[in-house]
Design a protein around this motif. Structure first.
Motif, PDB file in Angstrom:
ATOM      1  N   VAL A  98       0.857  -1.184   0.000  1.00 21.29           N
ATOM      2  CA  VAL A  98       0.000   0.000   0.000  1.00 21.29           C
ATOM      3  C   VAL A  98       0.894   1.235   0.000  1.00 21.29           C
ATOM      4  O   VAL A  98       2.012   1.209   0.529  1.00 21.29           O
ATOM      5  CB  VAL A  98      -0.941  -0.005   1.236  1.00 21.29           C
ATOM      6  CG1 VAL A  98      -0.159   0.073   2.539  1.00 21.29           C
ATOM      7  CG2 VAL A  98      -1.978   1.106   1.150  1.00 21.29           C
ATOM      8  N   ALA A  99       0.419   2.321  -0.620  1.00 26.44           N
ATOM      9  CA  ALA A  99       1.183   3.558  -0.653  1.00 26.44           C
ATOM     10  C   ALA A  99       1.396   4.084   0.762  1.00 26.44           C
ATOM     11  O   ALA A  99       0.542   3.921   1.642  1.00 26.44           O
ATOM     12  CB  ALA A  99       0.467   4.611  -1.500  1.00 26.44           C
ATOM     13  N   LEU A 100       2.536   4.730   0.981  1.00 22.90           N
ATOM     14  CA  LEU A 100       2.939   5.137   2.326  1.00 22.90           C
ATOM     15  C   LEU A 100       1.912   6.019   3.020  1.00 22.90           C
ATOM     16  O   LEU A 100       1.390   5.681   4.088  1.00 22.90           O
ATOM     17  CB  LEU A 100       4.292   5.850   2.265  1.00 22.90           C
ATOM     18  CG  LEU A 100       4.814   6.420   3.589  1.00 22.90           C
ATOM     19  CD1 LEU A 100       4.981   5.321   4.624  1.00 22.90           C
ATOM     20  CD2 LEU A 100       6.131   7.161   3.362  1.00 22.90           C
ATOM     21  N   SER A 101       1.605   7.181   2.443  1.00 21.91           N
ATOM     22  CA  SER A 101       0.734   8.124   3.143  1.00 21.91           C
ATOM     23  C   SER A 101      -0.685   7.587   3.278  1.00 21.91           C
ATOM     24  O   SER A 101      -1.300   7.682   4.351  1.00 21.91           O
ATOM     25  CB  SER A 101       0.726   9.485   2.424  1.00 21.91           C
ATOM     26  OG  SER A 101       0.328   9.333   1.075  1.00 21.91           O
ATOM     27  N   ASP A 128       4.881   1.571   0.212  1.00 16.09           N
ATOM     28  CA  ASP A 128       5.731   1.978  -0.906  1.00 16.09           C
ATOM     29  C   ASP A 128       4.863   2.634  -1.969  1.00 16.09           C
ATOM     30  O   ASP A 128       3.743   2.193  -2.218  1.00 16.09           O
ATOM     31  CB  ASP A 128       6.436   0.754  -1.495  1.00 16.09           C
ATOM     32  CG  ASP A 128       7.682   1.115  -2.275  1.00 16.09           C
ATOM     33  OD1 ASP A 128       7.852   2.306  -2.594  1.00 16.09           O
ATOM     34  OD2 ASP A 128       8.473   0.211  -2.570  1.00 16.09           O
ATOM     35  N   ASN A 129       5.398   3.659  -2.608  1.00 12.61           N
ATOM     36  CA  ASN A 129       4.639   4.380  -3.635  1.00 12.61           C
ATOM     37  C   ASN A 129       4.905   3.853  -5.040  1.00 12.61           C
ATOM     38  O   ASN A 129       4.773   4.568  -6.010  1.00 12.61           O
ATOM     39  CB  ASN A 129       4.977   5.877  -3.594  1.00 12.61           C
ATOM     40  CG  ASN A 129       4.466   6.538  -2.334  1.00 12.61           C
ATOM     41  OD1 ASN A 129       3.455   6.139  -1.779  1.00 12.61           O
ATOM     42  ND2 ASN A 129       5.191   7.535  -1.857  1.00 12.61           N
ATOM     43  N   ARG A 130       5.272   2.594  -5.155  1.00 14.03           N
ATOM     44  CA  ARG A 130       5.497   2.019  -6.477  1.00 14.03           C
ATOM     45  C   ARG A 130       4.413   0.992  -6.790  1.00 14.03           C
ATOM     46  O   ARG A 130       3.742   0.465  -5.904  1.00 14.03           O
ATOM     47  CB  ARG A 130       6.868   1.350  -6.541  1.00 14.03           C
ATOM     48  CG  ARG A 130       6.976   0.085  -5.689  1.00 14.03           C
ATOM     49  CD  ARG A 130       8.361  -0.539  -5.773  1.00 14.03           C
ATOM     50  NE  ARG A 130       8.424  -1.751  -4.957  1.00 14.03           N
ATOM     51  CZ  ARG A 130       8.155  -2.963  -5.414  1.00 14.03           C
ATOM     52  NH1 ARG A 130       7.801  -3.132  -6.694  1.00 14.03           N
ATOM     53  NH2 ARG A 130       8.222  -4.014  -4.627  1.00 14.03           N
ATOM     54  N   VAL A 191       4.764  20.111  -6.639  1.00  7.98           N
ATOM     55  CA  VAL A 191       4.380  19.037  -7.547  1.00  7.98           C
ATOM     56  C   VAL A 191       5.143  17.760  -7.196  1.00  7.98           C
ATOM     57  O   VAL A 191       6.142  17.783  -6.473  1.00  7.98           O
ATOM     58  CB  VAL A 191       4.635  19.434  -9.018  1.00  7.98           C
ATOM     59  CG1 VAL A 191       3.821  20.668  -9.381  1.00  7.98           C
ATOM     60  CG2 VAL A 191       6.124  19.675  -9.265  1.00  7.98           C
ATOM     61  N   MET A 192       4.657  16.646  -7.723  1.00 11.42           N
ATOM     62  CA  MET A 192       5.273  15.351  -7.435  1.00 11.42           C
ATOM     63  C   MET A 192       5.806  14.725  -8.713  1.00 11.42           C
ATOM     64  O   MET A 192       5.108  14.673  -9.716  1.00 11.42           O
ATOM     65  CB  MET A 192       4.271  14.405  -6.767  1.00 11.42           C
ATOM     66  CG  MET A 192       4.904  13.121  -6.266  1.00 11.42           C
ATOM     67  SD  MET A 192       3.810  12.094  -5.245  1.00 11.42           S
ATOM     68  CE  MET A 192       2.904  11.217  -6.513  1.00 11.42           C
ATOM     69  N   ARG A 193       7.038  14.219  -8.625  1.00  5.43           N
ATOM     70  CA  ARG A 193       7.641  13.497  -9.747  1.00  5.43           C
ATOM     71  C   ARG A 193       7.350  12.016  -9.580  1.00  5.43           C
ATOM     72  O   ARG A 193       7.581  11.443  -8.508  1.00  5.43           O
ATOM     73  CB  ARG A 193       9.142  13.734  -9.797  1.00  5.43           C
ATOM     74  CG  ARG A 193       9.802  13.193 -11.071  1.00  5.43           C
ATOM     75  CD  ARG A 193      11.298  13.413 -11.074  1.00  5.43           C
ATOM     76  NE  ARG A 193      11.669  14.798 -10.841  1.00  5.43           N
ATOM     77  CZ  ARG A 193      11.620  15.750 -11.752  1.00  5.43           C
ATOM     78  NH1 ARG A 193      11.185  15.457 -12.974  1.00  5.43           N
ATOM     79  NH2 ARG A 193      11.979  16.985 -11.468  1.00  5.43           N
ATOM     80  N   SER A 194       6.848  11.388 -10.616  1.00  2.71           N
ATOM     81  CA  SER A 194       6.528   9.968 -10.550  1.00  2.71           C
ATOM     82  C   SER A 194       7.796   9.145 -10.375  1.00  2.71           C
ATOM     83  O   SER A 194       8.743   9.293 -11.165  1.00  2.71           O
ATOM     84  CB  SER A 194       5.803   9.524 -11.822  1.00  2.71           C
ATOM     85  OG  SER A 194       5.733   8.112 -11.889  1.00  2.71           O
ATOM     86  N   PRO A 195       7.859   8.273  -9.361  1.00  5.91           N
ATOM     87  CA  PRO A 195       9.050   7.427  -9.212  1.00  5.91           C
ATOM     88  C   PRO A 195       9.177   6.403 -10.337  1.00  5.91           C
ATOM     89  O   PRO A 195      10.262   5.877 -10.574  1.00  5.91           O
ATOM     90  CB  PRO A 195       8.814   6.738  -7.861  1.00  5.91           C
ATOM     91  CG  PRO A 195       7.335   6.772  -7.648  1.00  5.91           C
ATOM     92  CD  PRO A 195       6.861   8.034  -8.307  1.00  5.91           C
ATOM     93  N   ARG A 196       8.062   6.149 -11.033  1.00  3.35           N
ATOM     94  CA  ARG A 196       8.081   5.147 -12.113  1.00  3.35           C
ATOM     95  C   ARG A 196       8.503   5.752 -13.440  1.00  3.35           C
ATOM     96  O   ARG A 196       9.288   5.157 -14.174  1.00  3.35           O
ATOM     97  CB  ARG A 196       6.707   4.497 -12.246  1.00  3.35           C
ATOM     98  CG  ARG A 196       6.651   3.325 -13.206  1.00  3.35           C
ATOM     99  CD  ARG A 196       5.433   2.460 -12.942  1.00  3.35           C
ATOM    100  NE  ARG A 196       4.198   3.207 -13.081  1.00  3.35           N
ATOM    101  CZ  ARG A 196       3.477   3.257 -14.195  1.00  3.35           C
ATOM    102  NH1 ARG A 196       3.869   2.619 -15.269  1.00  3.35           N
ATOM    103  NH2 ARG A 196       2.355   3.942 -14.230  1.00  3.35           N
TER     104      ARG A 196
END
Length: 309
Positions: A98-101, A128-130, A191-196
């Motif tokens: 599951v995503a962290l936040s 994890d956000n992946r 803004v957020m940069r996609s880790p993928r």
């Protein structure tokens, strides 16, 4: 006669394309899985896999055997699970992604009540956000959005994934009211940069009438986590476009305010993912039902919706 272990090792290896991935799913070592498959091939007198250093692929005989075997094997496992469920409570390691936040804010608080009801279940949760490969990485359940449905995986929608614009009251002090996405232009953006992909996601917002408008911010701060976006917005550093669940507590406390309140971007659904076998382990079924009931009881689908009016 073949053992159930040999047959299951073959099926899981075929599903995942890897002895190592199958081993994670079966709680065995890769050597044990490879040995069981080799024993099966020896007993059948047929090679079932083409082996390389990177991936397993089925031979023609292996493809035919998989098709013939999968339904009977699932039936046997279902019968075993039915008998086992009559003898005891759900038990075992429950592996969740599951995503962290989102996980910390909305799923982790469910754990005390879940463990009080099912004390024999042991959580093994990855925040994890992946995007994970549910089958290959051996997860029982994943919760998130936009996960590709690999063969053998199903999803249950829990709530909408709506993106809204937020900022702190201090940041907005002395600034004009933001009624629509066009008024976001020129404001400092978090803004957020996609880790993928490594890219910054751009959003198209809409209102109840179906009118669409791009949300364009000056990219002043770039981070890699939605919790960091919300914290930066709370510190008065700019405007963030975040999913409602990530900002909900801060909005309810007044630490953040919503901008362009009748507009949102649709990022799909927050869903619960699990393997669609006829055999769903008791621990997994118990968790799925528990989460769905909690979302219904707390009206989270309605609270996570970005549409106002």
């Amino acid at each position: 006669m073949e053992t159930l272990a040999n047959l299951e090792c073959f099926v899981r290896s075929a599903e995942t394309g890897s002895f190592s991935a199958a081993a994670r799913r079966l709680a065995l070592t890769p050597a044990a899985v490879s040995r069981n498959v080799a024993m099966l091939e020896g007993n059948l007198g047929q090679r079932l896999f083409h082996r390389s250093t990177r991936k397993l692929t089925l031979t023609e005989a292996g493809e035919r055997f998989l098709v013939a075997l999968r339904s009977p094997l699932d039936g046997v496992q279902s019968a075993i699970a039915g008998v086992a469920s009559e003898q005891g409570e759900p038990a075992g390691v429950l592996k969740l992604s599951v995503a962290l936040s989102f996980g910390v804010e909305h799923i982790l608080p469910l754990l005390p009540a879940f463990l009080a009801r099912y004390p024999a279940v042991q959580p093994d949760w990855q925040f994890d956000n992946r995007q994970v490969d549910l089958v290959a990485e051996g997860f029982d359940v994943a919760i998130g959005g936009g996960i590709e449905l690999a063969p053998g995986v199903v999803s249950r929608a829990l709530a909408p994934a709506h993106i809204i614009a937020v900022a702190s009251p201090a940041f907005m002090a002395g600034r004009a009211r933001v009624a629509d996405p066009a008024a976001l232009a020129g404001l400092d953006g978090i803004v957020m940069r996609s880790p993928r992909t490594g890219r910054v996601r751009q959003w198209m917002m809409r209102n109840a009438a179906g009118i669409e408008m791009p949300a364009v911010l000056d990219e002043k701060i770039v981070v890699s986590d939605p919790a960091a976006m919300c914290r930066a917005a709370q510190l008065g550093l700019g405007v963030a476009l975040v999913a409602v669940p990530d900002a909900l507590a801060l909005l309810e406390s007044g630490a953040l305010v919503r901008l362009a309140p009748k507009w949102y971007a649709d990022a799909g659904s927050i869903s619960l993912y699990y393997a669609s076998r006829s055999l769903v382990p008791g621990k997994t079924r118990a968790f799925i039902d528990f989460v769905i009931d909690a979302f219904r009881r707390e009206r989270l689908a309605q609270r996570f919706a970005g549409l106002i009016g």
